[in-house]
Motif scaffolding. Structure first.
Motif, PDB file in Angstrom:
ATOM      1  N   GLU A 189      54.425  41.838  16.632  1.00 18.77           N
ATOM      2  CA  GLU A 189      54.399  43.169  16.013  1.00 18.77           C
ATOM      3  C   GLU A 189      55.768  43.832  16.084  1.00 18.77           C
ATOM      4  N   GLN A 190      56.424  43.712  17.229  1.00 21.50           N
ATOM      5  CA  GLN A 190      57.766  44.297  17.371  1.00 21.50           C
ATOM      6  C   GLN A 190      58.766  43.599  16.463  1.00 21.50           C
ATOM      7  N   ASP A 202      58.242  42.247  13.682  1.00 19.07           N
ATOM      8  CA  ASP A 202      57.982  42.596  12.282  1.00 19.07           C
ATOM      9  C   ASP A 202      58.081  44.092  12.011  1.00 19.07           C
ATOM     10  N   SER A 203      58.636  44.831  12.962  1.00 16.82           N
ATOM     11  CA  SER A 203      58.871  46.263  12.777  1.00 16.82           C
ATOM     12  C   SER A 203      60.274  46.483  12.216  1.00 16.82           C
ATOM     13  N   THR A 214      63.280  44.176   8.978  1.00 11.27           N
ATOM     14  CA  THR A 214      62.615  44.027  10.271  1.00 11.27           C
ATOM     15  C   THR A 214      63.566  43.344  11.249  1.00 11.27           C
ATOM     16  N   MET A 218      61.255  51.942  20.287  1.00  8.38           N
ATOM     17  CA  MET A 218      59.870  51.473  20.442  1.00  8.38           C
ATOM     18  C   MET A 218      59.382  51.728  21.867  1.00  8.38           C
TER      19      MET A 218
END
Length: 363
Positions: free
Chosen positions: A46-47, A49-50, A58, A171
């Motif tokens: 998830e990180q 793809d942020s 990303t 994040m």
């Protein structure tokens, strides 16, 4: 938004690249794969793809882009070394970043970069002064020397690394109760108390911000450092003065390093300001690790945390002084990618000189 897109500033194509800085720039290129791997290896899918900023690529795309870019750069250097002013072919970065291979695991690119940069660094270090001046033609930019390419790709790697580390810091700030900063502002005491210990990747070694009851310890570290630098007789600081400066006037901050719950070193830092960048920076006044604790990587960890802190606080740079005779430290700092500012001379006015200069001001 520009600060998010260019966390270390834009590249200056007009700046002259001095040959004495080439070795340090090559060191930065060589170090990139290891630094990049450390930063991304523990990120979740998830990180990865942020986006590093709103509307940006990303983190996964940034990692793969570095592989794409630096493969091209390696070939471009070889072309310039072996042909007479070759015209190189640009590529569509944004379109490449949208291809399917930019969604693959980042390890494929970090491993590729590891081998590529080893070969690239060896190749660059083989160049003579005349070799560094060999040229190529970029259709959009014009004539570029290999020396300029070295400067460009050292910046380029640090540029994307800073984008990634800053994004990760944001994040972390959002998903935990860790300390956050805006515009290089002073820490909020309530938030500060929430973060007692900062974990590191060295087992048993943790960092923390100093508190008022650390004043005797801070003075002890200052005296130990001064003794090492053969300047102990110049230390006139007292616990009272340190307490006032650090915890009442809040002029500077201190990070304490602890190994197995015992304090082993400190870093004292404060803000300066770059008018050219229009942004504040962090100035590291003192970094000290007890002699019996050296060689374990603790000093490097403290410096890397300060670099992270500078990005978190939206500062433009981290800098410090080092005594010329301290060759082990000079070598250590250069290996980290620090550049010595050999063209600058430090001027200082103090004691009687400070009083004399102040007396010349007439209201």
């Amino acid at each position: 938004m520009e600060g998010l897109r260019y966390p270390i500033g834009t590249f200056d194509f007009e700046k002259e690249v001095q040959e004495k800085h080439i070795s340090s720039l090559i060191d930065q290129i060589e170090a990139l794969p290891e630094l990049l791997t450390r930063v991304v290896e523990k990120l979740t899918e998830e990180q990865l793809d942020s986006p590093y900023r709103a509307g940006g690529w990303t983190i996964r795309q940034l990692v793969h882009h570095l592989a794409d870019s630096n493969m091209n750069a390696y070939i471009r250097v070889k072309l310039a070394m072996t042909e007479d002013k070759p015209t190189i072919k640009p590529y569509a970065e944004a379109l490449w970043a949208g291809l399917d291979d930019s969604q693959l695991p980042v390890e494929l690119s970090t491993k590729l970069l590891e081998g590529l940069h080893k070969r690239w660094a060896i190749l660059l270090r083989s160049l003579s002064s005349s070799g560094l001046e060999r040229e190529l033609i970029h259709p959009d930019i014009g004539l570029l020397t290999i020396k300029k390419l070295i400067d460009l790709y050292a910046w380029h790697g640090n540029h994307h690394l800073a984008q990634i580390t800053a994004a990760i810091s944001r994040m972390t700030s959002i998903t935990t109760t860790q300390l956050t900063h805006k515009g290089c502002s002073q820490r909020n005491s309530k938030e500060e108390s929430m973060l007692k210990l900062i974990d590191t990747n060295l087992e048993g070694f943790k960092l923390r911000f100093a508190e008022i009851n650390d004043v005797p310890l801070i003075l002890e570290f200052i005296r130990e450092l001064a003794n090492y630098e053969e300047m102990l007789d110049e230390v006139v600081a007292t616990e009272e003065v340190i307490r006032e400066s650090l915890f009442e006037r809040k002029i500077a901050e201190v990070i304490i390093g602890e190994y197995e719950n015992k304090p082993i070193g400190f870093a004292l830092f404060f803000y300066n300001f770059s008018t050219f960048l229009g942004r504040p920076g962090i100035y590291l006044e003192d970094l000290y690790v007890k002699p019996d604790m050296r060689g374990k990587g603790m000093g490097k960890i403290i410096l890397s945390y300060l670099a992270k802190l500078a990005l978190d606080r939206e500062c433009g740079r981290l800098e410090w002084w080092c005594l010329d005779w301290n060759e082990p430290s000079v070598k250590f700092y250069k290996q980290l990618g620090a550049v010595s500012m050999d063209d600058w001379t430090v001027f200082r006015v103090y004691d009687a000189g400070l009083i004399k200069l102040a007396s010349q001001f007439v209201e």
